[in-house]
Design a protein around this motif. Structure first.
Motif, PDB file in Angstrom:
ATOM      1  N   GLN A 175       0.923  -0.890   0.139  1.00 45.50           N
ATOM      2  CA  GLN A 175       0.013  -0.757   0.171  1.00 45.50           C
ATOM      3  C   GLN A 175       1.652   1.116  -0.119  1.00 45.50           C
ATOM      4  N   LEU A 176       2.213   1.809   0.947  1.00 47.40           N
ATOM      5  CA  LEU A 176       2.474   2.224   0.467  1.00 47.40           C
ATOM      6  C   LEU A 176       3.699   2.386  -0.732  1.00 47.40           C
ATOM      7  N   GLN A 177       3.657   1.676  -1.060  1.00 42.45           N
ATOM      8  CA  GLN A 177       4.031   1.366  -2.081  1.00 42.45           C
ATOM      9  C   GLN A 177       3.309   2.078  -3.627  1.00 42.45           C
ATOM     10  N   LYS A 178       2.308   1.914  -2.822  1.00 43.59           N
ATOM     11  CA  LYS A 178       1.138   2.965  -4.454  1.00 43.59           C
ATOM     12  C   LYS A 178       1.005   3.834  -3.992  1.00 43.59           C
ATOM     13  N   GLY A 179       0.673   3.984  -2.964  1.00 42.66           N
ATOM     14  CA  GLY A 179       0.689   5.972  -2.301  1.00 42.66           C
ATOM     15  C   GLY A 179      -0.781   5.864  -1.132  1.00 42.66           C
ATOM     16  N   ALA A 180      -1.255   4.269  -1.321  1.00 41.23           N
ATOM     17  CA  ALA A 180      -2.682   4.211  -0.291  1.00 41.23           C
ATOM     18  C   ALA A 180      -2.497   4.613   1.099  1.00 41.23           C
ATOM     19  N   ALA A 181      -2.532   6.382   1.238  1.00 39.06           N
ATOM     20  CA  ALA A 181      -2.637   6.050   2.857  1.00 39.06           C
ATOM     21  C   ALA A 181      -3.635   5.398   3.705  1.00 39.06           C
ATOM     22  N   GLU A 182      -4.597   5.595   2.761  1.00 38.75           N
ATOM     23  CA  GLU A 182      -6.321   5.394   3.361  1.00 38.75           C
ATOM     24  C   GLU A 182      -5.948   4.118   3.943  1.00 38.75           C
ATOM     25  N   LYS A 183      -5.647   2.828   3.179  1.00 42.59           N
ATOM     26  CA  LYS A 183      -5.500   2.096   3.044  1.00 42.59           C
ATOM     27  C   LYS A 183      -4.608   1.274   3.807  1.00 42.59           C
ATOM     28  N   ALA A 184      -3.352   2.025   3.884  1.00 42.26           N
ATOM     29  CA  ALA A 184      -2.799   1.542   5.008  1.00 42.26           C
ATOM     30  C   ALA A 184      -3.252   2.032   6.246  1.00 42.26           C
ATOM     31  N   GLY A 185      -3.141   2.913   6.507  1.00 43.75           N
ATOM     32  CA  GLY A 185      -3.261   3.345   8.265  1.00 43.75           C
ATOM     33  C   GLY A 185      -4.093   2.071   8.379  1.00 43.75           C
ATOM     34  N   ALA A 186      -5.620   1.605   7.724  1.00 40.60           N
ATOM     35  CA  ALA A 186      -6.077   0.386   7.737  1.00 40.60           C
ATOM     36  C   ALA A 186      -5.572  -0.291   8.616  1.00 40.60           C
ATOM     37  N   ILE A 187      -4.552  -1.118   7.678  1.00 38.46           N
ATOM     38  CA  ILE A 187      -3.235  -1.739   8.635  1.00 38.46           C
ATOM     39  C   ILE A 187      -2.957  -1.836   9.887  1.00 38.46           C
ATOM     40  N   LEU A 188      -2.612  -0.409   9.927  1.00 37.01           N
ATOM     41  CA  LEU A 188      -2.198   0.096  11.284  1.00 37.01           C
ATOM     42  C   LEU A 188      -3.047  -0.327  12.265  1.00 37.01           C
ATOM     43  N   LYS A 189      -4.245   0.510  12.048  1.00 37.08           N
ATOM     44  CA  LYS A 189      -5.166  -0.168  12.913  1.00 37.08           C
ATOM     45  C   LYS A 189      -5.867  -1.619  13.389  1.00 37.08           C
ATOM     46  N   GLU A 190      -5.560  -2.162  12.470  1.00 35.55           N
ATOM     47  CA  GLU A 190      -5.516  -3.837  12.557  1.00 35.55           C
ATOM     48  C   GLU A 190      -4.047  -4.159  13.517  1.00 35.55           C
ATOM     49  N   SER A 191      -2.973  -3.920  13.298  1.00 35.14           N
ATOM     50  CA  SER A 191      -2.502  -4.480  13.728  1.00 35.14           C
ATOM     51  C   SER A 191      -2.232  -3.344  15.714  1.00 35.14           C
ATOM     52  N   HIS A 192      -2.395  -2.854  15.874  1.00 35.39           N
ATOM     53  CA  HIS A 192      -2.904  -2.295  16.753  1.00 35.39           C
ATOM     54  C   HIS A 192      -4.000  -3.487  17.880  1.00 35.39           C
ATOM     55  N   LYS A 193      -5.170  -3.270  16.592  1.00 37.42           N
ATOM     56  CA  LYS A 193      -5.879  -4.428  17.111  1.00 37.42           C
ATOM     57  C   LYS A 193      -5.702  -5.770  17.870  1.00 37.42           C
ATOM     58  N   SER A 194      -5.158  -5.883  16.985  1.00 39.09           N
ATOM     59  CA  SER A 194      -4.249  -7.950  17.621  1.00 39.09           C
ATOM     60  C   SER A 194      -2.982  -7.251  18.468  1.00 39.09           C
ATOM     61  N   LEU A 195      -1.703  -6.309  18.732  1.00 40.70           N
ATOM     62  CA  LEU A 195      -1.209  -6.299  19.717  1.00 40.70           C
ATOM     63  C   LEU A 195      -2.000  -6.185  20.631  1.00 40.70           C
ATOM     64  N   ARG A 196      -3.497  -5.603  21.121  1.00 36.39           N
ATOM     65  CA  ARG A 196      -3.870  -5.224  22.432  1.00 36.39           C
ATOM     66  C   ARG A 196      -5.010  -6.720  22.414  1.00 36.39           C
ATOM     67  N   TYR A 197      -5.186  -7.404  21.888  1.00 28.82           N
ATOM     68  CA  TYR A 197      -6.469  -8.413  22.281  1.00 28.82           C
ATOM     69  C   TYR A 197      -5.820  -9.833  21.656  1.00 28.82           C
ATOM     70  N   LEU A 198      -4.835 -10.121  20.712  1.00 28.60           N
ATOM     71  CA  LEU A 198      -3.856 -11.409  21.027  1.00 28.60           C
ATOM     72  C   LEU A 198      -2.522 -11.561  21.357  1.00 28.60           C
ATOM     73  N   TYR A 199      -2.092 -10.286  21.572  1.00 29.84           N
ATOM     74  CA  TYR A 199      -0.474 -10.022  21.644  1.00 29.84           C
ATOM     75  C   TYR A 199      -0.762  -9.609  22.960  1.00 29.84           C
ATOM     76  N   GLU A 200      -1.429  -9.016  23.458  1.00 26.99           N
ATOM     77  CA  GLU A 200      -1.733  -8.164  25.058  1.00 26.99           C
ATOM     78  C   GLU A 200      -0.797  -7.678  25.847  1.00 26.99           C
ATOM     79  N   VAL A 201      -0.319  -6.813  24.393  1.00 23.27           N
ATOM     80  CA  VAL A 201       1.004  -5.799  25.224  1.00 23.27           C
ATOM     81  C   VAL A 201       0.471  -4.378  25.103  1.00 23.27           C
ATOM     82  N   SER A 202      -0.523  -4.200  24.577  1.00 24.61           N
ATOM     83  CA  SER A 202      -1.114  -2.423  24.657  1.00 24.61           C
ATOM     84  C   SER A 202      -1.063  -2.678  25.976  1.00 24.61           C
TER      85      SER A 202
END
Ligand code: GLA
Length: 376
Positions: A287-314
């Motif tokens: 997504q970064l290579q395509k310059g797709a900022a919104e889609k890139a942002g959505a991936i960051l949100k998914e990562s946070h969710k995963s760090l919060r609920y699955l890896y439990e390090v938030s």
């Protein structure tokens, strides 16, 4: 107001003169790092996307007339004198890191000449921007330059990783050292820790800004919880190796993970995070290579969710900050960075949204926790 690069160098130089009544022989700058995505993947043969930042530790050094190693820290206004007689344990993290570094360097390179050193930095300390790794690397690089020691970049990274893990009793991967040592200007690194390869991609995303926010929540207990995560991943892999005959993390797929789900729910969650996070690194790169900022942002949100609920390090404070950010128009996404349990989070925003974001986050965070976040 935080010192900029030039101010930092002249502060360190002036302190050196004050402490040791002479000029330093070497001045060395070592940056901190951010990680765009790929958290808790480095010690699992995974993928990550770090970059060095424009915050540094400056080291000034010269040889000393005796055999002792004296290091003065400008950030702590404290001095430590390290001699071969010890002590082995220090009551502050920076002294422990410094003493362990000196111990390893002098043994590895057979050095018996003492040194005088001043260290000063503008990397916020202990909040996920790798101030500890930068400290160890700074001492090692400064030594190498003073004694004309040649070390290849990856060798330096591994050497410094060993020092830090020994000093803190933890089991960190190579994300921080690679991000600090192997970074290139205006590029993100896409590191594959399985085959040790690095691809560099442009960091500049049109009409968008990356912002790092320091929650000011100290990462207490993070070392022991980190170690626990490392052990859980090793345990999960061990079970899957036995059940499915695989040989590495990268062979794990979703059906295999289902084998863990019933009996080992925690291990299942941890490994799900790692496997998905690896994929997110590749997706974000795309997504970064395509310059797709919104889609890139959505991936960051998914990562946070995963760090919060699955890896439990938030932590509660950063979860709140991410939730509050949803209300800012032009906020594409964000997530906690580094080891977790406090520290910093990273956000991707449309250029025009930065002012609104800064105001909104500062006010709502202050109201809820009575803490002023630092926005970088
Ligand atoms: C810390 C460790 C790194 C890495 C991150 C999490 O910064 O030092 O090796 O594991 O946490 O991605």
């Amino acid at each position: 107001m935080m010192a900029n690069k030039e101010q930092l160098i002249s502060q360190v130089q002036a302190e050196f003169k004050k402490q040791f009544k002479t000029e330093p022989k070497i001045l060395n700058l070592t940056p901190g790092r951010i990680n765009i995505i790929g958290e808790h993947t480095d010690y699992n043969e995974g993928l990550a996307m770090p970059a060095a930042i424009n915050r540094w530790i400056c080291g000034a050094v010269c040889k000393s007339p005796d055999k002792s190693f004296t290091i003065y820290s400008l950030n702590y206004n404290e001095k430590v004198v390290i001699t071969p007689q010890g002590p082995e344990k220090f009551n502050t993290v920076w002294k422990q890191l410094a003493a362990t570094a000196i111990d390893h360097i002098t043994i590895e390179f057979d050095i018996d000449t003492g040194i005088n050193m001043v260290l000063g930095g503008n990397i916020p300390i202990g909040c996920g921007l790798s101030s500890s790794s930068a400290l160890v690397i700074s001492i090692t690089q400064t030594f190498c330059r003073l004694f004309s020691i040649q070390m290849e970049d990856r060798q330096l990274a591994r050497f410094c990783q060993k020092i830090e893990n020994k000093a803190l009793g933890t089991a960190g991967g190579l994300l921080d050292q690679y991000g600090i040592i192997l970074s290139k200007k205006d590029q993100f690194m896409v590191i594959d820790f399985q085959d040790d390869s690095i691809e560099y991609i442009p960091a500049i995303l049109n009409d968008s800004t990356w912002i790092v926010v320091n929650s000011q929540v100290s990462r207490e207990l993070s070392e022991s919880a980190y170690l626990q995560r490392v052990k859980e991943c090793i345990e999960g892999l061990k079970i899957l190796k036995k059940e499915s005959g695989i040989s590495s993390f990268r062979d794990i797929d979703q059906p295999m993970l289902e084998l863990l789900k019933e009996k080992f729910d925690v291990l299942y969650k941890r490994l799900c995070h790692v496997i998905d996070e690896n994929q997110r690194v590749l997706d974000l790169k795309n997504q970064l290579q395509k310059g797709a900022a919104e889609k890139a942002g959505a991936i960051l949100k998914e990562s946070h969710k995963s760090l919060r609920y699955l890896y439990e390090v938030s932590c509660e404070e950063i979860d709140y900050m991410i939730e509050m950010s949803e209300g800012v128009g032009g906020w594409h996404g964000g997530r906690i960075i580094g080891g977790g349990f406090g520290g910093c989070c990273i956000h991707l925003l449309a250029d025009g949204a930065v002012e609104d974001f800064t105001h909104h986050i500062t006010e709502s965070y202050r109201k809820k926790f009575e803490i002023t976040p630092e926005i970088m």
